[in-house]
Design a protein around this motif. Structure first.
Motif, PDB file in Angstrom:
ATOM      1  N   LEU A   1      14.761  77.073  20.865  1.00  0.00           N
ATOM      2  CA  LEU A   1      15.760  76.375  20.056  1.00  0.00           C
ATOM      3  C   LEU A   1      15.488  76.691  18.591  1.00  0.00           C
ATOM      4  O   LEU A   1      14.424  76.356  18.058  1.00  0.00           O
ATOM      5  N   LEU A   2      16.441  77.351  17.963  1.00  0.00           N
ATOM      6  CA  LEU A   2      16.329  77.717  16.554  1.00  0.00           C
ATOM      7  C   LEU A   2      17.429  77.014  15.777  1.00  0.00           C
ATOM      8  O   LEU A   2      18.618  77.155  16.092  1.00  0.00           O
ATOM      9  N   SER A   3      17.030  76.278  14.762  1.00  0.00           N
ATOM     10  CA  SER A   3      17.963  75.554  13.905  1.00  0.00           C
ATOM     11  C   SER A   3      17.988  76.245  12.549  1.00  0.00           C
ATOM     12  O   SER A   3      16.932  76.475  11.951  1.00  0.00           O
ATOM     13  N   CYS A   4      19.183  76.578  12.067  1.00  0.00           N
ATOM     14  CA  CYS A   4      19.224  77.315  10.805  1.00  0.00           C
ATOM     15  C   CYS A   4      20.578  77.173  10.120  1.00  0.00           C
ATOM     16  O   CYS A   4      21.583  76.857  10.750  1.00  0.00           O
ATOM     17  N   ARG A   5      20.558  77.409   8.856  1.00  0.00           N
ATOM     18  CA  ARG A   5      21.782  77.556   8.071  1.00  0.00           C
ATOM     19  C   ARG A   5      22.002  79.049   7.852  1.00  0.00           C
ATOM     20  O   ARG A   5      21.082  79.753   7.465  1.00  0.00           O
ATOM     21  N   ILE A   6      23.209  79.512   8.110  1.00  0.00           N
ATOM     22  CA  ILE A   6      23.519  80.925   7.919  1.00  0.00           C
ATOM     23  C   ILE A   6      23.874  81.128   6.445  1.00  0.00           C
ATOM     24  O   ILE A   6      24.979  80.814   6.011  1.00  0.00           O
ATOM     25  N   ARG A   7      22.898  81.634   5.689  1.00  0.00           N
ATOM     26  CA  ARG A   7      23.081  81.766   4.244  1.00  0.00           C
ATOM     27  C   ARG A   7      23.493  83.180   3.838  1.00  0.00           C
ATOM     28  O   ARG A   7      24.218  83.368   2.875  1.00  0.00           O
TER      29      ARG A   7
ATOM     30  N   LEU B   1      22.680  86.842  10.072  1.00  0.00           N
ATOM     31  CA  LEU B   1      23.490  87.290  11.206  1.00  0.00           C
ATOM     32  C   LEU B   1      22.854  88.509  11.867  1.00  0.00           C
ATOM     33  O   LEU B   1      22.941  88.681  13.086  1.00  0.00           O
ATOM     34  N   LYS B   2      22.200  89.335  11.060  1.00  0.00           N
ATOM     35  CA  LYS B   2      21.502  90.496  11.614  1.00  0.00           C
ATOM     36  C   LYS B   2      20.398  90.044  12.565  1.00  0.00           C
ATOM     37  O   LYS B   2      20.208  90.630  13.632  1.00  0.00           O
ATOM     38  N   PHE B   3      19.676  88.999  12.185  1.00  0.00           N
ATOM     39  CA  PHE B   3      18.633  88.509  13.080  1.00  0.00           C
ATOM     40  C   PHE B   3      19.221  88.010  14.386  1.00  0.00           C
ATOM     41  O   PHE B   3      18.677  88.265  15.464  1.00  0.00           O
ATOM     42  N   LEU B   4      20.328  87.279  14.324  1.00  0.00           N
ATOM     43  CA  LEU B   4      20.955  86.789  15.551  1.00  0.00           C
ATOM     44  C   LEU B   4      21.369  87.951  16.448  1.00  0.00           C
ATOM     45  O   LEU B   4      21.251  87.868  17.676  1.00  0.00           O
ATOM     46  N   LYS B   5      21.838  89.024  15.848  1.00  0.00           N
ATOM     47  CA  LYS B   5      22.191  90.208  16.623  1.00  0.00           C
ATOM     48  C   LYS B   5      20.952  90.797  17.302  1.00  0.00           C
ATOM     49  O   LYS B   5      20.974  91.153  18.487  1.00  0.00           O
ATOM     50  N   MET B   6      19.854  90.869  16.564  1.00  0.00           N
ATOM     51  CA  MET B   6      18.601  91.374  17.132  1.00  0.00           C
ATOM     52  C   MET B   6      18.118  90.464  18.263  1.00  0.00           C
ATOM     53  O   MET B   6      17.626  90.928  19.292  1.00  0.00           O
ATOM     54  N   LEU B   7      18.268  89.152  18.069  1.00  0.00           N
ATOM     55  CA  LEU B   7      17.842  88.192  19.086  1.00  0.00           C
ATOM     56  C   LEU B   7      18.652  88.368  20.366  1.00  0.00           C
ATOM     57  O   LEU B   7      18.112  88.317  21.485  1.00  0.00           O
ATOM     58  N   ARG B   8      19.960  88.596  20.205  1.00  0.00           N
ATOM     59  CA  ARG B   8      20.839  88.745  21.376  1.00  0.00           C
ATOM     60  C   ARG B   8      20.546  90.030  22.153  1.00  0.00           C
ATOM     61  O   ARG B   8      20.920  90.138  23.321  1.00  0.00           O
ATOM     62  N   GLU B   9      19.911  90.988  21.526  1.00  0.00           N
ATOM     63  CA  GLU B   9      19.551  92.212  22.231  1.00  0.00           C
ATOM     64  C   GLU B   9      18.389  91.989  23.195  1.00  0.00           C
ATOM     65  O   GLU B   9      18.169  92.798  24.103  1.00  0.00           O
ATOM     66  N   ARG B  10      17.658  90.891  23.030  1.00  0.00           N
ATOM     67  CA  ARG B  10      16.473  90.638  23.857  1.00  0.00           C
ATOM     68  C   ARG B  10      16.572  89.335  24.655  1.00  0.00           C
ATOM     69  O   ARG B  10      15.821  89.139  25.607  1.00  0.00           O
ATOM     70  N   PHE B  11      17.451  88.438  24.221  1.00  0.00           N
ATOM     71  CA  PHE B  11      17.582  87.134  24.870  1.00  0.00           C
ATOM     72  C   PHE B  11      19.056  86.808  25.065  1.00  0.00           C
ATOM     73  O   PHE B  11      19.927  87.348  24.380  1.00  0.00           O
TER      74      PHE B  11
END
Length: 234
Positions: free
Chosen positions: A186-192, A197-207
């Motif tokens: 569970l990751l809580s964040c503000r998209i600043r 968004l790049k990190f979320l894309k990287m995360l979706r490539e593995r999870f």
């Protein structure tokens, strides 16, 4: 994660960040946390993403009893403290007494420079019978991961830890090490920034990633991630 200054606007929010204390109410307890922006920067103030994730865990009634939980970039310790309290308040007194002699179930991690500060907040805000349930440990993402058993955690939590692009690869490596097929992130964040968004894309490539909550008043998102295509309920 990184002990560097972080500037976000001014006014009331800035005054809150620079205040020496921050007070909250979770799990039927008042939590009073020391803050120290001048000495430790972002690691020593409470960010709204942590408050939102604490509220989400409490409102959703997520069962944290007998679950192994690790928090990344714990900072002031608010999230780890609340998780320990939520798990403990749902247990009978006899069970809490038993756990006082057992191993910790909540691990709060940060870099070495923040640990003494983090430990003081944890000790000050947990009742004596729950203090053995929480342990503070050093963790620099991507380094010395063998100090943490692979795939041993039921939950991996992080609040506002996605903000430095140079840490993204190490953070992903750390998540992969800590997670089993059953682990819930569970990751809580503000998209600043665009890099978030790049990190979320990287995360979706593995999870497998889904947004499970959005607090519009604070502009904070909570994302749930699991290995593969798992979408288990809590």
């Amino acid at each position: 994660m990184a002990l560097v200054p972080y500037v976000e606007g001014g006014g009331w929010a800035a005054r809150q960040l620079h205040s020496p204390w921050a007070t909250f109410r979770f799990a039927s307890r008042t939590i009073r946390l020391q803050q120290d922006w001048r000495r430790l920067g972002v690691a020593a103030v409470v960010w709204e993403a942590a408050v939102v994730l604490c509220a989400y865990l409490e409102m959703e009634g997520i069962d944290l009893r007998d679950r192994s939980v690790i928090e990344l970039g714990a900072g002031t310790g608010l999230l780890g403290i609340v998780v320990t309290l939520l798990a403990g308040t749902k247990e009978p007194a006899v069970v809490r007494a038993l756990y006082s002699t057992c191993c910790a179930r909540v691990t709060l991690t940060d870099r070495a420079a923040a640990l003494e500060f983090l430990e003081s907040n944890v000790q000050a805000n947990l009742p004596p019978e729950l203090r053995p349930r929480a342990v503070v440990k050093e963790l620099t993402w991507g380094k010395d991961l063998d100090k943490f058993p692979p795939g041993a955690f039921d939950f991996v939590l992080g609040a506002d830890i996605v903000y430095l692009e140079e840490t993204f690869a190490d953070l992903l490596q750390t998540l992969e090490h800590l997670c089993s097929e059953q682990t819930v992130i569970l990751l809580s964040c503000r998209i600043r920034y665009e890099r978030d968004l790049k990190f979320l894309k990287m995360l979706r490539e593995r999870f497998s990633v889904s947004e499970v909550h959005y607090d519009s008043s604070k502009d904070v998102h909570i994302y749930k991630a699991q290995r593969g295509n798992r979408k288990d309920d809590f």
